[in-house]
Design a protein around this motif. Structure first.
Motif, PDB file in Angstrom:
ATOM      1  N   ALA A  34       0.851  -1.186   0.000  1.00  0.00           N
ATOM      2  CA  ALA A  34       0.000   0.000   0.000  1.00  0.00           C
ATOM      3  C   ALA A  34       0.889   1.240   0.000  1.00  0.00           C
ATOM      4  N   PRO A  35       0.361   2.382  -0.450  1.00  0.00           N
ATOM      5  CA  PRO A  35       1.160   3.607  -0.492  1.00  0.00           C
ATOM      6  C   PRO A  35       1.751   3.942   0.871  1.00  0.00           C
ATOM      7  N   GLY A  36       3.041   4.203   0.891  1.00  0.00           N
ATOM      8  CA  GLY A  36       3.701   4.592   2.126  1.00  0.00           C
ATOM      9  C   GLY A  36       3.985   3.457   3.088  1.00  0.00           C
ATOM     10  N   LYS A  37       3.691   2.226   2.673  1.00  0.00           N
ATOM     11  CA  LYS A  37       3.909   1.073   3.555  1.00  0.00           C
ATOM     12  C   LYS A  37       4.885   0.096   2.912  1.00  0.00           C
ATOM     13  N   GLU A  38       5.420  -0.784   3.747  1.00  0.00           N
ATOM     14  CA  GLU A  38       6.314  -1.816   3.235  1.00  0.00           C
ATOM     15  C   GLU A  38       5.524  -2.927   2.552  1.00  0.00           C
ATOM     16  N   ARG A  39       6.214  -3.614   1.668  1.00  0.00           N
ATOM     17  CA  ARG A  39       5.595  -4.758   1.010  1.00  0.00           C
ATOM     18  C   ARG A  39       5.372  -5.860   2.043  1.00  0.00           C
ATOM     19  N   GLU A  40       4.170  -6.438   2.039  1.00  0.00           N
ATOM     20  CA  GLU A  40       3.854  -7.448   3.038  1.00  0.00           C
ATOM     21  C   GLU A  40       3.351  -8.730   2.402  1.00  0.00           C
ATOM     22  N   PHE A  41       3.613  -9.825   3.086  1.00  0.00           N
ATOM     23  CA  PHE A  41       3.188 -11.145   2.639  1.00  0.00           C
ATOM     24  C   PHE A  41       1.671 -11.296   2.746  1.00  0.00           C
TER      25      PHE A  41
ATOM     26  N   TYR B 109      -0.983 -18.514   4.845  1.00  0.00           N
ATOM     27  CA  TYR B 109      -1.549 -17.180   4.717  1.00  0.00           C
ATOM     28  C   TYR B 109      -1.096 -16.248   5.826  1.00  0.00           C
ATOM     29  N   ALA B 110      -1.169 -14.955   5.526  1.00  0.00           N
ATOM     30  CA  ALA B 110      -1.011 -13.952   6.570  1.00  0.00           C
ATOM     31  C   ALA B 110      -2.270 -13.977   7.428  1.00  0.00           C
ATOM     32  N   ASP B 111      -2.115 -13.756   8.713  1.00  0.00           N
ATOM     33  CA  ASP B 111      -3.266 -13.789   9.614  1.00  0.00           C
ATOM     34  C   ASP B 111      -4.302 -12.725   9.246  1.00  0.00           C
ATOM     35  N   SER B 112      -3.841 -11.619   8.669  1.00  0.00           N
ATOM     36  CA  SER B 112      -4.751 -10.501   8.392  1.00  0.00           C
ATOM     37  C   SER B 112      -5.768 -10.817   7.298  1.00  0.00           C
ATOM     38  N   ILE B 113      -5.496 -11.819   6.462  1.00  0.00           N
ATOM     39  CA  ILE B 113      -6.424 -12.107   5.362  1.00  0.00           C
ATOM     40  C   ILE B 113      -6.988 -13.520   5.411  1.00  0.00           C
ATOM     41  N   LYS B 114      -6.599 -14.274   6.400  1.00  0.00           N
ATOM     42  CA  LYS B 114      -7.019 -15.662   6.499  1.00  0.00           C
ATOM     43  C   LYS B 114      -8.530 -15.769   6.409  1.00  0.00           C
ATOM     44  N   ALA B 115      -8.997 -16.748   5.676  1.00  0.00           N
ATOM     45  CA  ALA B 115     -10.414 -17.080   5.496  1.00  0.00           C
ATOM     46  C   ALA B 115     -11.097 -16.152   4.502  1.00  0.00           C
ATOM     47  N   ARG B 116     -10.442 -15.070   4.087  1.00  0.00           N
ATOM     48  CA  ARG B 116     -11.042 -14.215   3.060  1.00  0.00           C
ATOM     49  C   ARG B 116     -10.399 -14.452   1.701  1.00  0.00           C
ATOM     50  N   PHE B 117      -9.098 -14.778   1.712  1.00  0.00           N
ATOM     51  CA  PHE B 117      -8.360 -14.990   0.469  1.00  0.00           C
ATOM     52  C   PHE B 117      -7.990 -16.464   0.331  1.00  0.00           C
ATOM     53  N   THR B 118      -7.907 -16.925  -0.905  1.00  0.00           N
ATOM     54  CA  THR B 118      -7.501 -18.298  -1.182  1.00  0.00           C
ATOM     55  C   THR B 118      -6.478 -18.306  -2.316  1.00  0.00           C
ATOM     56  N   ILE B 119      -5.339 -18.933  -2.071  1.00  0.00           N
ATOM     57  CA  ILE B 119      -4.325 -19.098  -3.111  1.00  0.00           C
ATOM     58  C   ILE B 119      -4.458 -20.502  -3.682  1.00  0.00           C
TER      59      ILE B 119
ATOM     60  N   ASN C 143       0.784 -23.381 -15.429  1.00  0.00           N
ATOM     61  CA  ASN C 143       1.861 -22.679 -14.719  1.00  0.00           C
ATOM     62  C   ASN C 143       1.366 -21.350 -14.156  1.00  0.00           C
ATOM     63  N   THR C 144       0.203 -21.389 -13.563  1.00  0.00           N
ATOM     64  CA  THR C 144      -0.449 -20.178 -13.097  1.00  0.00           C
ATOM     65  C   THR C 144      -0.863 -20.332 -11.640  1.00  0.00           C
ATOM     66  N   VAL C 145      -0.686 -19.265 -10.891  1.00  0.00           N
ATOM     67  CA  VAL C 145      -1.155 -19.222  -9.505  1.00  0.00           C
ATOM     68  C   VAL C 145      -2.225 -18.147  -9.405  1.00  0.00           C
ATOM     69  N   TYR C 146      -3.206 -18.399  -8.566  1.00  0.00           N
ATOM     70  CA  TYR C 146      -4.347 -17.503  -8.427  1.00  0.00           C
ATOM     71  C   TYR C 146      -4.469 -17.012  -6.997  1.00  0.00           C
ATOM     72  N   LEU C 147      -5.081 -15.843  -6.848  1.00  0.00           N
ATOM     73  CA  LEU C 147      -5.446 -15.355  -5.517  1.00  0.00           C
ATOM     74  C   LEU C 147      -6.900 -14.909  -5.594  1.00  0.00           C
ATOM     75  N   GLU C 148      -7.762 -15.711  -4.987  1.00  0.00           N
ATOM     76  CA  GLU C 148      -9.182 -15.385  -4.918  1.00  0.00           C
ATOM     77  C   GLU C 148      -9.389 -14.547  -3.674  1.00  0.00           C
ATOM     78  N   MET C 149      -9.912 -13.340  -3.862  1.00  0.00           N
ATOM     79  CA  MET C 149     -10.086 -12.405  -2.748  1.00  0.00           C
ATOM     80  C   MET C 149     -11.573 -12.111  -2.567  1.00  0.00           C
ATOM     81  N   ASN C 150     -12.080 -12.421  -1.396  1.00  0.00           N
ATOM     82  CA  ASN C 150     -13.493 -12.197  -1.073  1.00  0.00           C
ATOM     83  C   ASN C 150     -13.624 -11.243   0.110  1.00  0.00           C
ATOM     84  N   SER C 151     -14.815 -10.711   0.275  1.00  0.00           N
ATOM     85  CA  SER C 151     -15.105  -9.791   1.392  1.00  0.00           C
ATOM     86  C   SER C 151     -14.042  -8.701   1.469  1.00  0.00           C
ATOM     87  N   LEU C 152     -13.751  -8.092   0.352  1.00  0.00           N
ATOM     88  CA  LEU C 152     -12.686  -7.106   0.301  1.00  0.00           C
ATOM     89  C   LEU C 152     -13.016  -5.878   1.133  1.00  0.00           C
TER      90      LEU C 152
END
Length: 123
Positions: free
Chosen positions: A40-47, A60-70, A77-86
């Motif tokens: 995010a702007p002004g922040k460090e890159r986070e996992f 997963y990072a604890d902050s997004i657990k249960a909302r995102f699925t990798i 040769n593709t990886v996905y990130l499904e993001m819900n309840s954004l």
């Protein structure tokens, strides 16, 4: 070398969903783990999330657990990130990363990076 190309970012309202994709090419046989990070702007890159390619183990990072699925598609040769309840705080540039090592949660554990895709969540 491994080349990574992300897609799927965009603008979404809070509570909505997005699916990010990351296509890998090049020396993909050397890749043992892939991950998603965000900055995010002004922040460090986070996992955000990671996956061990050969066995599909995810973490997963604890902050997004249960909302995102990798997930991954070996054939593509593709990886996905499904993001819900954004949430507005999920707004960031999302980066795909790959490593020939075991993989982890730190930026310096990943050798290859995509160019990033913007995700904006409006309130």
């Amino acid at each position: 070398q491994v080349q990574l190309v992300e897609s799927g970012g965009g603008l979404v309202q809070a509570g909505g969903s997005l699916r990010l994709s990351c296509a890998a090419s090049g020396r993909t046989f050397s890749r043992s783990a892939m991950g998603w990070f965000r900055q995010a702007p002004g922040k460090e890159r986070e996992f955000v999330a990671g996956i061990l390619w050969s066995i599909g183990l995810t973490y997963y990072a604890d902050s997004i657990k249960a909302r995102f699925t990798i997930s991954r598609d070996n054939a593509k040769n593709t990886v996905y990130l499904e993001m819900n309840s954004l949430k507005p705080e999920d707004t960031a540039v999302y980066y795909c990363a790959a490593t020939s090592r075991l993989g982890g949660r730190r930026v310096d554990e990943y050798e290859y990076w995509g160019q990033g895709t913007q995700v904006t969540v409006s309130s």
